[in-house]
Design a protein around this motif. Structure first.
Motif, PDB file in Angstrom:
ATOM      1  N   VAL A 257       0.868  -1.181   0.000  1.00 35.54           N
ATOM      2  CA  VAL A 257       0.000   0.000   0.000  1.00 35.54           C
ATOM      3  C   VAL A 257       0.902   1.227   0.000  1.00 35.54           C
ATOM      4  O   VAL A 257       1.895   1.285   0.741  1.00 35.54           O
ATOM      5  N   ALA A 258       0.558   2.215  -0.826  1.00 37.10           N
ATOM      6  CA  ALA A 258       1.423   3.376  -0.994  1.00 37.10           C
ATOM      7  C   ALA A 258       0.695   4.680  -0.716  1.00 37.10           C
ATOM      8  O   ALA A 258      -0.466   4.859  -1.083  1.00 37.10           O
ATOM      9  N   SER A 259       1.418   5.597  -0.069  1.00 33.03           N
ATOM     10  CA  SER A 259       1.099   7.018  -0.087  1.00 33.03           C
ATOM     11  C   SER A 259       2.023   7.633  -1.137  1.00 33.03           C
ATOM     12  O   SER A 259       2.756   6.926  -1.831  1.00 33.03           O
ATOM     13  N   ARG A 260       2.022   8.962  -1.234  1.00 33.45           N
ATOM     14  CA  ARG A 260       2.918   9.582  -2.209  1.00 33.45           C
ATOM     15  C   ARG A 260       4.392   9.431  -1.812  1.00 33.45           C
ATOM     16  O   ARG A 260       5.268   9.439  -2.674  1.00 33.45           O
ATOM     17  N   GLY A 261       4.666   9.261  -0.521  1.00 31.44           N
ATOM     18  CA  GLY A 261       6.053   9.230  -0.080  1.00 31.44           C
ATOM     19  C   GLY A 261       6.521   7.929   0.519  1.00 31.44           C
ATOM     20  O   GLY A 261       7.648   7.850   1.021  1.00 31.44           O
ATOM     21  N   CYS A 262       5.685   6.890   0.473  1.00 29.49           N
ATOM     22  CA  CYS A 262       6.066   5.645   1.134  1.00 29.49           C
ATOM     23  C   CYS A 262       5.278   4.476   0.555  1.00 29.49           C
ATOM     24  O   CYS A 262       4.069   4.595   0.315  1.00 29.49           O
ATOM     25  N   ILE A 263       5.957   3.360   0.332  1.00 29.99           N
ATOM     26  CA  ILE A 263       5.294   2.083   0.058  1.00 29.99           C
ATOM     27  C   ILE A 263       5.538   1.190   1.264  1.00 29.99           C
ATOM     28  O   ILE A 263       6.688   1.007   1.687  1.00 29.99           O
ATOM     29  N   GLN A 264       4.482   0.656   1.833  1.00 28.29           N
ATOM     30  CA  GLN A 264       4.594  -0.222   3.000  1.00 28.29           C
ATOM     31  C   GLN A 264       4.137  -1.618   2.602  1.00 28.29           C
ATOM     32  O   GLN A 264       3.097  -1.783   1.964  1.00 28.29           O
ATOM     33  N   ILE A 265       4.926  -2.631   3.000  1.00 29.11           N
ATOM     34  CA  ILE A 265       4.716  -3.997   2.541  1.00 29.11           C
ATOM     35  C   ILE A 265       4.520  -4.927   3.732  1.00 29.11           C
ATOM     36  O   ILE A 265       5.332  -4.939   4.666  1.00 29.11           O
ATOM     37  N   HIS A 266       3.459  -5.709   3.689  1.00 30.80           N
ATOM     38  CA  HIS A 266       3.261  -6.805   4.649  1.00 30.80           C
ATOM     39  C   HIS A 266       3.626  -8.108   3.955  1.00 30.80           C
ATOM     40  O   HIS A 266       3.122  -8.398   2.863  1.00 30.80           O
ATOM     41  N   THR A 267       4.477  -8.899   4.574  1.00 30.77           N
ATOM     42  CA  THR A 267       4.804 -10.223   4.071  1.00 30.77           C
ATOM     43  C   THR A 267       4.465 -11.241   5.156  1.00 30.77           C
ATOM     44  O   THR A 267       4.940 -11.120   6.287  1.00 30.77           O
ATOM     45  N   GLY A 268       3.645 -12.215   4.803  1.00 31.11           N
ATOM     46  CA  GLY A 268       3.229 -13.237   5.762  1.00 31.11           C
ATOM     47  C   GLY A 268       1.811 -13.671   5.498  1.00 31.11           C
ATOM     48  O   GLY A 268       1.200 -13.297   4.486  1.00 31.11           O
ATOM     49  N   PRO A 269       1.223 -14.447   6.399  1.00 35.77           N
ATOM     50  CA  PRO A 269      -0.166 -14.873   6.219  1.00 35.77           C
ATOM     51  C   PRO A 269      -1.142 -13.790   6.653  1.00 35.77           C
ATOM     52  O   PRO A 269      -0.757 -12.785   7.258  1.00 35.77           O
ATOM     53  N   VAL A 270      -2.397 -13.980   6.331  1.00 29.60           N
ATOM     54  CA  VAL A 270      -3.499 -13.210   6.912  1.00 29.60           C
ATOM     55  C   VAL A 270      -4.477 -14.212   7.495  1.00 29.60           C
ATOM     56  O   VAL A 270      -4.581 -15.340   7.019  1.00 29.60           O
ATOM     57  N   GLN A 271      -5.203 -13.804   8.532  1.00 30.58           N
ATOM     58  CA  GLN A 271      -6.058 -14.767   9.225  1.00 30.58           C
ATOM     59  C   GLN A 271      -7.483 -14.252   9.437  1.00 30.58           C
ATOM     60  O   GLN A 271      -8.420 -14.796   8.886  1.00 30.58           O
ATOM     61  N   ARG A 272      -7.613 -13.183  10.195  1.00 33.89           N
ATOM     62  CA  ARG A 272      -8.955 -12.724  10.587  1.00 33.89           C
ATOM     63  C   ARG A 272      -9.439 -11.653   9.624  1.00 33.89           C
ATOM     64  O   ARG A 272      -8.920 -10.536   9.600  1.00 33.89           O
ATOM     65  N   LEU A 324      -4.309   1.555  -5.551  1.00 32.37           N
ATOM     66  CA  LEU A 324      -4.731   1.436  -4.160  1.00 32.37           C
ATOM     67  C   LEU A 324      -3.963   0.362  -3.422  1.00 32.37           C
ATOM     68  O   LEU A 324      -3.611   0.525  -2.249  1.00 32.37           O
ATOM     69  N   LEU A 325      -3.707  -0.767  -4.100  1.00 28.46           N
ATOM     70  CA  LEU A 325      -3.128  -1.918  -3.417  1.00 28.46           C
ATOM     71  C   LEU A 325      -2.550  -2.877  -4.444  1.00 28.46           C
ATOM     72  O   LEU A 325      -3.125  -3.049  -5.534  1.00 28.46           O
ATOM     73  N   LEU A 326      -1.422  -3.510  -4.104  1.00 33.87           N
ATOM     74  CA  LEU A 326      -0.845  -4.587  -4.898  1.00 33.87           C
ATOM     75  C   LEU A 326      -0.798  -5.840  -4.032  1.00 33.87           C
ATOM     76  O   LEU A 326      -0.418  -5.778  -2.858  1.00 33.87           O
ATOM     77  N   PHE A 327      -1.141  -6.985  -4.610  1.00 34.20           N
ATOM     78  CA  PHE A 327      -1.289  -8.253  -3.892  1.00 34.20           C
ATOM     79  C   PHE A 327      -0.448  -9.297  -4.629  1.00 34.20           C
ATOM     80  O   PHE A 327      -0.706  -9.604  -5.791  1.00 34.20           O
ATOM     81  N   PHE A 328       0.607  -9.783  -3.964  1.00 30.52           N
ATOM     82  CA  PHE A 328       1.514 -10.786  -4.529  1.00 30.52           C
ATOM     83  C   PHE A 328       1.574 -12.006  -3.614  1.00 30.52           C
ATOM     84  O   PHE A 328       1.204 -11.932  -2.439  1.00 30.52           O
ATOM     85  N   GLY A 329       2.113 -13.092  -4.132  1.00 30.61           N
ATOM     86  CA  GLY A 329       2.555 -14.178  -3.273  1.00 30.61           C
ATOM     87  C   GLY A 329       3.922 -13.847  -2.717  1.00 30.61           C
ATOM     88  O   GLY A 329       4.693 -13.098  -3.331  1.00 30.61           O
ATOM     89  N   LYS A 330       4.260 -14.400  -1.549  1.00 27.42           N
ATOM     90  CA  LYS A 330       5.585 -14.148  -0.978  1.00 27.42           C
ATOM     91  C   LYS A 330       6.644 -14.672  -1.935  1.00 27.42           C
ATOM     92  O   LYS A 330       6.565 -15.798  -2.433  1.00 27.42           O
ATOM     93  N   ARG A 331       7.642 -13.823  -2.157  1.00 26.01           N
ATOM     94  CA  ARG A 331       8.682 -14.189  -3.121  1.00 26.01           C
ATOM     95  C   ARG A 331       9.919 -13.351  -2.869  1.00 26.01           C
ATOM     96  O   ARG A 331       9.829 -12.197  -2.483  1.00 26.01           O
ATOM     97  N   LYS A 332      11.073 -13.937  -3.086  1.00 25.91           N
ATOM     98  CA  LYS A 332      12.338 -13.220  -3.031  1.00 25.91           C
ATOM     99  C   LYS A 332      12.966 -13.224  -4.426  1.00 25.91           C
ATOM    100  O   LYS A 332      12.794 -14.185  -5.187  1.00 25.91           O
ATOM    101  N   PRO A 333      13.709 -12.170  -4.785  1.00 26.14           N
ATOM    102  CA  PRO A 333      14.387 -12.160  -6.085  1.00 26.14           C
ATOM    103  C   PRO A 333      15.271 -13.399  -6.252  1.00 26.14           C
ATOM    104  O   PRO A 333      15.948 -13.825  -5.314  1.00 26.14           O
ATOM    105  N   GLY A 334      15.235 -13.984  -7.448  1.00 26.78           N
ATOM    106  CA  GLY A 334      16.028 -15.171  -7.727  1.00 26.78           C
ATOM    107  C   GLY A 334      15.339 -16.472  -7.390  1.00 26.78           C
ATOM    108  O   GLY A 334      15.872 -17.553  -7.659  1.00 26.78           O
ATOM    109  N   ILE A 335      14.141 -16.377  -6.790  1.00 34.66           N
ATOM    110  CA  ILE A 335      13.397 -17.582  -6.409  1.00 34.66           C
ATOM    111  C   ILE A 335      12.084 -17.601  -7.182  1.00 34.66           C
ATOM    112  O   ILE A 335      11.363 -16.605  -7.195  1.00 34.66           O
TER     113      ILE A 335
END
Length: 348
Positions: A257-272, A324-335
């Motif tokens: 999720v991004a504002s004009r000055g920051c992209i914040q990333i959650h990596t992990g599961p979601v539950q509730r 508004l939002l980008l939704f990916f699977g967990k991934r690291k470069p090279g994998i």
């Protein structure tokens, strides 16, 4: 300094904000600013009295060094939002670096990309005994906020605020209008064939934005004109179904999720997952997401070639074409991408 000591227009704004809070006790400051025809930063500035007990303290603009001190706060809550999505993640700031206009925070929990040219104002804010550091653009819109938690180092926070306290604590704030968005190039002027070939030839997802600049294509224009086999328009309930599927499977995902000055990333599961009024929410102990579903105007399944194969994402846009939002699977470069993610997202 009392309200009566303030310049007339500042006193009026302070009084109108006080009345708004009385009339709307559950309303957020972002909503108050919109209703009062001002900005969050200007509202906060009205509380800068310069006194030791001031609820708001203006900070210097030495944001690179300030951010370098944030790891000392320990476990905090990072908040980045736009008009339609709020992203809140608890954890510690780790591996903080700022080089010129770009900054990074690369912790396991707090993962940020910072665009420092948009960071214009900073404040330390105390509201209902909740303390935070808040940062804003030139027009007073929030770019990022850092809230103390019950586990934070309060002494380190006090030391940081004292060190970066601005010499001038005036209750007035001079803002500038937000930059006008660049006009979109007409479709007829785009080299669509060349653009599609360049997309197909990608080897790294990070090259995607350079490709957009190369062909003078906006983000949503790229989705409309992109290779048909690599972009697909979905209905706007796909995000709900996708998050529900991820929660049911326990799959590790990434939410940007991004504002004009920051992209914040959650990596992990979601539950509730909880729907409340117009908001669809993730309400987990370490991560909260709040999405105003009615603001989602376009949803796209996007595929980008890399040297490890295709990378699939779900992308959400509002009616103005803003992401508004980008939704990916967990991934690291090279994998390579997870098969389970690919099955989930292509099944939407």
């Amino acid at each position: 300094m009392s309200v009566t000591d303030l310049p007339t227009h500042v006193a009026s704004l302070a009084e109108r904000w006080a009345q708004f809070k009385l009339d709307n006790p559950k309303s957020r400051i972002r909503d108050a600013a919109q209703q009062l025809g001002t900005s969050e930063a200007e509202l906060l500035a009205t509380q800068c009295s310069g006194q030791p007990d001031a609820a708001v303290v203006r900070l210097t603009t030495d944001f690179a060094n300030l951010l370098g001190q944030v790891p000392a706060l320990g476990r905090v809550m990072a908040l980045t939002r736009n008009d339609s999505v709020v992203h809140e993640r608890k954890g510690a700031y780790e591996k903080v670096s700022v080089k010129g206009p770009m900054g990074l925070v690369l912790g396991e929990d707090i993962d940020l990309r910072l665009f420092m040219s948009h960071w214009q104002f900073g404040f330390a804010v105390t509201e209902n005994d909740r303390r935070s550091l808040q940062f804003f653009t030139q027009d007073g819109e929030a770019v990022h906020k850092i809230y103390l938690t019950e586990d934070s180092n309060a002494a380190a926070y006090n030391e940081l605020v004292s060190h970066f306290r601005a010499p001038e604590q005036a209750p007035e704030l001079t803002t500038l209008p937000a930059p006008e968005p660049a006009a979109e190039t007409p479709d007829a002027d785009i080299d669509v064939a060349g653009f599609r070939d360049a997309w197909r030839a990608l080897t790294d997802t990070h090259d995607f934005f350079g490709m957009l600049r190369q062909f003078s294509v906006s983000r949503t224009q790229a989705l409309r004109l992109g290779p048909p086999e690599l972009v697909q328009r979905l209905d706007n309930t796909a995000i709900v179904r996708g998050l529900e599927a991820a929660a049911a499977s326990g799959l590790n995902i990434m939410l940007f999720v991004a504002s004009r000055g920051c992209i914040q990333i959650h990596t992990g599961p979601v539950q509730r997952l909880v729907t409340a009024g117009p908001w669809f929410n993730v309400l987990d102990p370490e991560f909260n997401l709040h999405l105003k579903l009615g603001d989602v105007a376009e949803t796209w399944l996007v595929k980008k070639p890399t040297t490890e194969g295709l990378v699939h994402s779900l992308e959400l846009y509002d009616a103005q074409g803003r992401n508004l939002l980008l939704f990916f699977g967990k991934r690291k470069p090279g994998i390579p991408e997870q098969d389970a993610w690919r099955e989930l997202v292509t099944g939407l």
